[in-house]
Design a protein around this motif. Structure first.
Motif, PDB file in Angstrom:
ATOM      1  N   PRO A 105       6.070  -2.554  -2.730  1.00 19.73           N
ATOM      2  CA  PRO A 105       5.335  -1.557  -1.694  1.00 19.73           C
ATOM      3  C   PRO A 105       4.420  -0.546  -2.619  1.00 19.73           C
ATOM      4  O   PRO A 105       3.996   0.125  -1.814  1.00 19.73           O
ATOM      5  CB  PRO A 105       6.617  -1.006  -1.180  1.00 19.73           C
ATOM      6  CG  PRO A 105       7.580  -1.447  -2.148  1.00 19.73           C
ATOM      7  CD  PRO A 105       7.165  -2.570  -2.868  1.00 19.73           C
ATOM      8  N   GLU A 110       7.953  -4.717   3.176  1.00 14.20           N
ATOM      9  CA  GLU A 110       7.229  -3.989   2.537  1.00 14.20           C
ATOM     10  C   GLU A 110       6.500  -2.993   3.713  1.00 14.20           C
ATOM     11  O   GLU A 110       6.065  -1.840   3.301  1.00 14.20           O
ATOM     12  CB  GLU A 110       6.023  -4.879   1.829  1.00 14.20           C
ATOM     13  CG  GLU A 110       5.981  -5.015   0.608  1.00 14.20           C
ATOM     14  CD  GLU A 110       4.502  -5.732   0.129  1.00 14.20           C
ATOM     15  OE1 GLU A 110       3.909  -5.999   0.877  1.00 14.20           O
ATOM     16  OE2 GLU A 110       4.946  -5.908  -1.180  1.00 14.20           O
ATOM     17  N   VAL A 156       8.791  -0.002   4.385  1.00 13.68           N
ATOM     18  CA  VAL A 156       8.481   0.802   3.519  1.00 13.68           C
ATOM     19  C   VAL A 156       7.431   1.659   3.876  1.00 13.68           C
ATOM     20  O   VAL A 156       7.450   3.034   3.510  1.00 13.68           O
ATOM     21  CB  VAL A 156       8.535   0.484   2.100  1.00 13.68           C
ATOM     22  CG1 VAL A 156       8.553   1.491   1.178  1.00 13.68           C
ATOM     23  CG2 VAL A 156       9.831  -0.234   1.737  1.00 13.68           C
ATOM     24  N   GLU A 172       7.690   3.924   6.884  1.00 17.43           N
ATOM     25  CA  GLU A 172       8.937   5.062   6.610  1.00 17.43           C
ATOM     26  C   GLU A 172       7.856   6.093   5.880  1.00 17.43           C
ATOM     27  O   GLU A 172       8.186   7.279   6.327  1.00 17.43           O
ATOM     28  CB  GLU A 172       9.970   4.644   5.640  1.00 17.43           C
ATOM     29  CG  GLU A 172      10.999   5.688   5.499  1.00 17.43           C
ATOM     30  CD  GLU A 172      10.792   6.700   4.244  1.00 17.43           C
ATOM     31  OE1 GLU A 172      11.218   7.784   4.460  1.00 17.43           O
ATOM     32  OE2 GLU A 172      10.028   6.326   3.255  1.00 17.43           O
ATOM     33  N   VAL A 193       5.566   6.368  -1.428  1.00 14.77           N
ATOM     34  CA  VAL A 193       6.651   5.524  -0.884  1.00 14.77           C
ATOM     35  C   VAL A 193       7.876   5.762  -1.387  1.00 14.77           C
ATOM     36  O   VAL A 193       7.779   6.117  -2.499  1.00 14.77           O
ATOM     37  CB  VAL A 193       6.133   3.961  -0.643  1.00 14.77           C
ATOM     38  CG1 VAL A 193       4.684   3.960   0.055  1.00 14.77           C
ATOM     39  CG2 VAL A 193       6.072   3.670  -2.146  1.00 14.77           C
ATOM     40  N   ASP A 194       8.730   5.218  -0.714  1.00 11.85           N
ATOM     41  CA  ASP A 194      10.154   5.338  -1.116  1.00 11.85           C
ATOM     42  C   ASP A 194      10.872   3.811  -1.004  1.00 11.85           C
ATOM     43  O   ASP A 194      11.505   3.870   0.246  1.00 11.85           O
ATOM     44  CB  ASP A 194      11.027   6.523  -0.515  1.00 11.85           C
ATOM     45  CG  ASP A 194      12.476   6.398  -1.005  1.00 11.85           C
ATOM     46  OD1 ASP A 194      12.632   5.761  -2.030  1.00 11.85           O
ATOM     47  OD2 ASP A 194      13.255   7.173  -0.410  1.00 11.85           O
ATOM     48  N   GLU A 195      10.897   3.145  -1.918  1.00 16.69           N
ATOM     49  CA  GLU A 195      11.213   1.773  -1.811  1.00 16.69           C
ATOM     50  C   GLU A 195      12.761   1.680  -1.646  1.00 16.69           C
ATOM     51  O   GLU A 195      13.638   0.918  -1.365  1.00 16.69           O
ATOM     52  CB  GLU A 195      10.859   0.801  -2.787  1.00 16.69           C
ATOM     53  CG  GLU A 195      11.229   0.882  -4.011  1.00 16.69           C
ATOM     54  CD  GLU A 195      10.406   2.220  -4.793  1.00 16.69           C
ATOM     55  OE1 GLU A 195       9.057   2.159  -4.325  1.00 16.69           O
ATOM     56  OE2 GLU A 195      10.929   2.993  -5.716  1.00 16.69           O
ATOM     57  N   MET A 249      14.988   0.746   1.285  1.00  9.01           N
ATOM     58  CA  MET A 249      15.249  -0.561   1.563  1.00  9.01           C
ATOM     59  C   MET A 249      16.618  -1.101   0.717  1.00  9.01           C
ATOM     60  O   MET A 249      16.466  -1.406  -0.481  1.00  9.01           O
ATOM     61  CB  MET A 249      14.296  -1.552   1.124  1.00  9.01           C
ATOM     62  CG  MET A 249      14.044  -2.999   1.714  1.00  9.01           C
ATOM     63  SD  MET A 249      13.946  -3.340   3.551  1.00  9.01           S
ATOM     64  CE  MET A 249      12.662  -2.133   3.902  1.00  9.01           C
TER      65      MET A 249
END
Ligand code: ATP
Length: 799
Positions: free
Chosen positions: A484, A592, A595, A598, A647-649, A652
């Motif tokens: 991501p 992906e 993410v 979000e 982004v903040d993986e 997930m």
């Protein structure tokens, strides 16, 4: 503390009740850690894969079962939410089995104690999450619960309420400030616009908190006095403004926690606390150390810290490895009379002996690294698992494209085919997937950066990098990828289309946007978003019934209700975003995509915390209708266009097993995989000075420069400066690749470009064992007249 289960019964009970400990009991050093007196502070220095998390969990359970503490009296912190979840799961799983067994078989005193024990109530989390929770739930009745601001919302307020009017006036950055900040930018150039200003000032302001900087002293340092003065004023204005509205950014959260703790305003929390256990202590910053020491002081709590100085990675967030290295002395001077003990864990249960030998020789390679490590040094890590015959592998090719093609074919053979045979010491060995459900999720690509494109330079378009080529090769074989962070949010096609659709709904044809003062870069990207939407809408995407995408957007743009109901007076932009999702299947269904979505929805919801119309679009309110659109453009869409949203993986919880993940080495901290591919040199065709920072730094990083600049206003400044800024920069790279090389269980594969392995290569690279003095053990002296083509002592089986 009153003993309820005899200490010597704890491990035998563990072995009886929990199957994994029956076959794999704690080793002697682990047992020593678990048995160590509860009231004597303990420092555990633990090599990779030596079971430090296991030991921490067992020590916490022992405090409950042997020493009679309750889970809610025990605080256990770690570095990421994922690691905290892992600890929590183990505590509950093992705790439940032990408590259940002892309720049936324990003494009457133990049974009476266990009647009060609920293993769900351990206090676990990252220190940030604990601080946030305590400030919300356990604050003094007279204190308010602060609102925590997301990074981009905090940056917006820093710009508008801190920097504007102090450092930034009438669209210009004060020249002294620009000159001072140039020391801390990546290319040593002064910030030229407000976005660059914010990006450069943020780490400085965060450091004011993390490094517990004495601002008065900072102001009077000999150089750049006027710049320091202005920045101090900007910082104070920003903090005051946040406080006035009861808001905090992440750096200020811990500071606020410490302030309230020191002023006895968190007694509801500390009164109940009896034990503090800290994982990943090597990445602690000075502020966090002060919090832990203060907690220890206030509750005379049982105190255990675990870490590995060789795995400290987060200097850029203020992590100070010396706090771990000198833990015992520092605790003794902070709390006189304490005498912390140290125990080393050095048996590795994760990796094959071949991998352990490789990372041991890596961390020992450069004699100049030794003074940066704990003293006395911890013993050499010993492998506990048997060999599977596979040597450490290397795949080097002439170009990143061919490397990607060959890597994809290897992965395909291993996870979709019959495996791949390689030459081991004792003959050929096959690398195959685990017959019990092995899949691409068992492998990972780790790299310094997983950006799929290198930013374009001097008008050239962005250049694809290994992660991009590898994605293409895998996708062409129908293998899905999870990366991501591969592209900036604003460059992802369906994110562009979604944002474009929202823009056309809110402000058709950009009428409002055109009349606003926005930066050129912002305008260009907003236009890209709108065009991306127009092209997508022209393909008439599904669903088209009862109404297609264009019809929806047109109706929205003219505020025409789709049913007979009238148009609402307020419309939350978040709801508009979710309504549009019907036409964006990847953002709904793909991990992906989720993410990425979000990040967009977080931008919308966080902007509500500072934007005047709170992420709502008004209708029928006169001039407010237009202003609400303007404020959405300024506070949500401009930050998206300027790439200010991360982004903040971590949202997930688990990536589907059939996906191949690519991640940065920083993200891989604490994780393990059967097959780990480490990109050591796919960017390096020649000794270009621009990429030296990634392989063999010849100047200190901007982070180390900032540490030096602040040193005399910071209590750990001189401690850090025991190593020069350049040494620290170099050592951070050693630690980075040490973490990467210690992640695999069975197979470690280094990948890169051929020129890096030539005997006469000029591409110095720490990851390929170059030493600071310019020597390279992979190239041994040769006896013939002609030098060999490739380095002749490469400790890798090249495939
Ligand atoms: N005594 C033991 N016997 C067998 N296996 C063990 C033992 N202790 C730990 N392990 C296993 O070793 C592996 C590594 O343990 P753990 O995850 O606790 O490592 P760690 O020290 O936190 O690693 P790192 O610092 O590299 O992130 C785990 O799979 C764990 O189950």
């Amino acid at each position: 503390m009153q003993t309820v289960l005899p200490l010597n019964d704890f491990i035998p009970t563990l072995r009886k009740v929990i199957p994994r400990f029956a076959s794999h009991p704690p080793d002697p050093q682990q047992e020593q850690c678990v048995h160590h007196a509860a009231d004597v502070p303990l420092q555990i220095v633990a090599g990779p894969g030596s079971g430090k998390t296991t030991v921490l969990v067992l020590r916490a359970l022992r405090l409950v079962l042997v020493d009679g503490l309750l889970p809610e009296q025990i605080l256990l912190t770690t570095f990421t939410n994922k690691a905290a979840d892992e600890i929590r799961t183990r505590l509950i799983e093992w705790g439940f089995l032990l408590v259940d067994y002892l309720r049936a078989h324990g003494s009457s005193t133990l049974k009476a104690h266990l009647a009060k024990v609920d293993v769900n109530r351990f206090l676990t989390g990252t220190l940030d999450s604990i601080c946030e929770d305590v400030l919300r739930r356990l604050r003094a009745p007279t204190d308010t619960a602060p609102v925590l601001l997301e990074g981009f919302a905090a940056n917006t307020l820093m710009h508008r309420r801190g920097l504007t009017g102090t450092v930034y006036n009438g669209g210009t950055i004060a020249p002294d400030v620009a000159a001072y900040l140039s020391g801390f930018t990546f290319d040593r150039a002064s910030p030229t616009n407000v976005a660059e200003l914010v990006k450069t000032v943020r780490p400085l302001f965060d450091r004011f908190s993390h490094d517990v900087i004495d601002l008065q002293q900072f102001r009077t340092l000999a150089t750049h006095t006027s710049a320091r003065d202005l920045l101090k004023s900007g910082y104070e204005a920003y903090v005051q403004n946040l406080r006035a509205d009861n808001r905090l950014d992440f750096a200020l959260l811990e500071k606020e926690f410490l302030d309230r703790l020191s002023a006895n305003r968190l007694d509801r929390f500390t009164d109940g606390l009896r034990a503090v256990l800290v994982d990943e202590y090597q990445d602690t910053n000075l502020l966090q150390e002060s919090i832990y020491f203060q907690l220890f002081r206030k509750c005379t709590a049982s105190f255990t810290v675990v870490g590995d100085d060789d795995q400290s990675l987060y200097r850029f967030r203020g992590a100070t490895v010396e706090l771990f290295r000198d833990f015992r002395n520092r605790l003794a001077s902070a709390v006189p009379g304490t005498n912390a003990q140290r125990i080393d864990l050095f048996l590795n249960y994760r990796s094959t002996p071949e991998i352990v030998t490789f990372f041991n020789s890596f961390i020992d390679n450069d004699p100049d690294f030794r003074p940066a490590r704990v003293t006395p040094p911890k013993p050499t890590i010993q492998a506990r698992l048997p060999s599977k015959g596979a040597p450490v592998l290397g795949m080097f090719r002439d170009t990143a494209e061919t490397l990607a093609a060959d890597l994809a074919s290897l992965l395909n053979d291993v996870f979709r085919g019959n495996g791949r045979v390689v030459q081991g010491q004792a003959g050929p060995v096959a690398i195959t997937r685990d017959p019990n459900g092995g899949d691409f999720g068992d492998a990972v690509l780790l790299a310094h950066s997983v950006n799929e494109y290198q930013a374009g330079f001097k008008g050239n378009p962005p250049r694809p990098r290994l992660p991009c080529f590898l994605r293409q090769e895998l996708v062409s074989r129908n293998i899905h990828v999870f990366n991501p962070r591969g592209q900036a949010l604003r460059d992802i096609p369906d994110i562009q289309q979604l944002i474009g659709a929202m823009l056309e709904c809110l402000d058709p044809a950009g009428t409002v946007q055109t009349s606003m003062l926005l930066r050129l870069e912002t305008k260009q990207h907003l236009t890209t978003f709108r065009n991306a939407y127009a092209q997508y809408a022209a393909t008439t995407p599904h669903p088209t019934n009862p109404r297609g995408l264009s019809a929806f957007v047109t109706a929205w743009g003219s505020r025409q209700p789709q049913s007979t109901a009238t148009w609402p007076r307020e419309w939350p932009i978040l709801e508009l975003c979710f309504k549009l999702l019907s036409w964006f299947p990847r953002l709904r269904d793909d991990p992906e995509g989720q993410v990425h979505l979000e990040a967009v929805s977080r931008a919308i919801s966080q902007s509500a915390t500072f934007s005047p119309y709170k992420s709502l679009v008004l209708f029928g309110s006169g001039p407010h209708d237009r202003r609400s659109v303007e404020s959405a453009l300024r506070d949500i869409f401009a930050p998206l266009a300027e790439s200010l949203i991360d982004v903040d993986e971590e949202i997930m919880p688990a990536v589907p097993r059939d996906r191949f993940s690519m991640m940065t080495i920083h993200q891989a901290k604490g994780l393990e995989y059967p097959l780990v591919i480490v990109d050591v040199a796919s960017d390096f065709k020649k000794d270009h000075h621009k990429n030296r920072f990634k392989r063999f730094p010849d100047q200190p990083s901007n982070v180390a420069e900032m540490e030096d600049d602040l040193a005399s206003a910071c209590m750990v400044g001189s401690l850090r400066q025991q190593r020069t800024a350049l040494q620290r920069t170099y050592e951070d790279l050693i630690r980075l690749y040490y973490v990467a090389y210690s992640r695999p269980q069975s197979v470690l594969l280094l990948v890169g470009l051929n020129p890096c392995l030539r005997y006469s290569t000029t591409i110095h690279n720490i990851a390929t064992f170059w030493r600071r003095d310019g020597s390279w053990p992979w190239a041994a002296p040769y006896s013939s007249r002609k030098p060999p083509g490739m380095a002749n002592a490469i400790p890798l089986e090249l495939i």
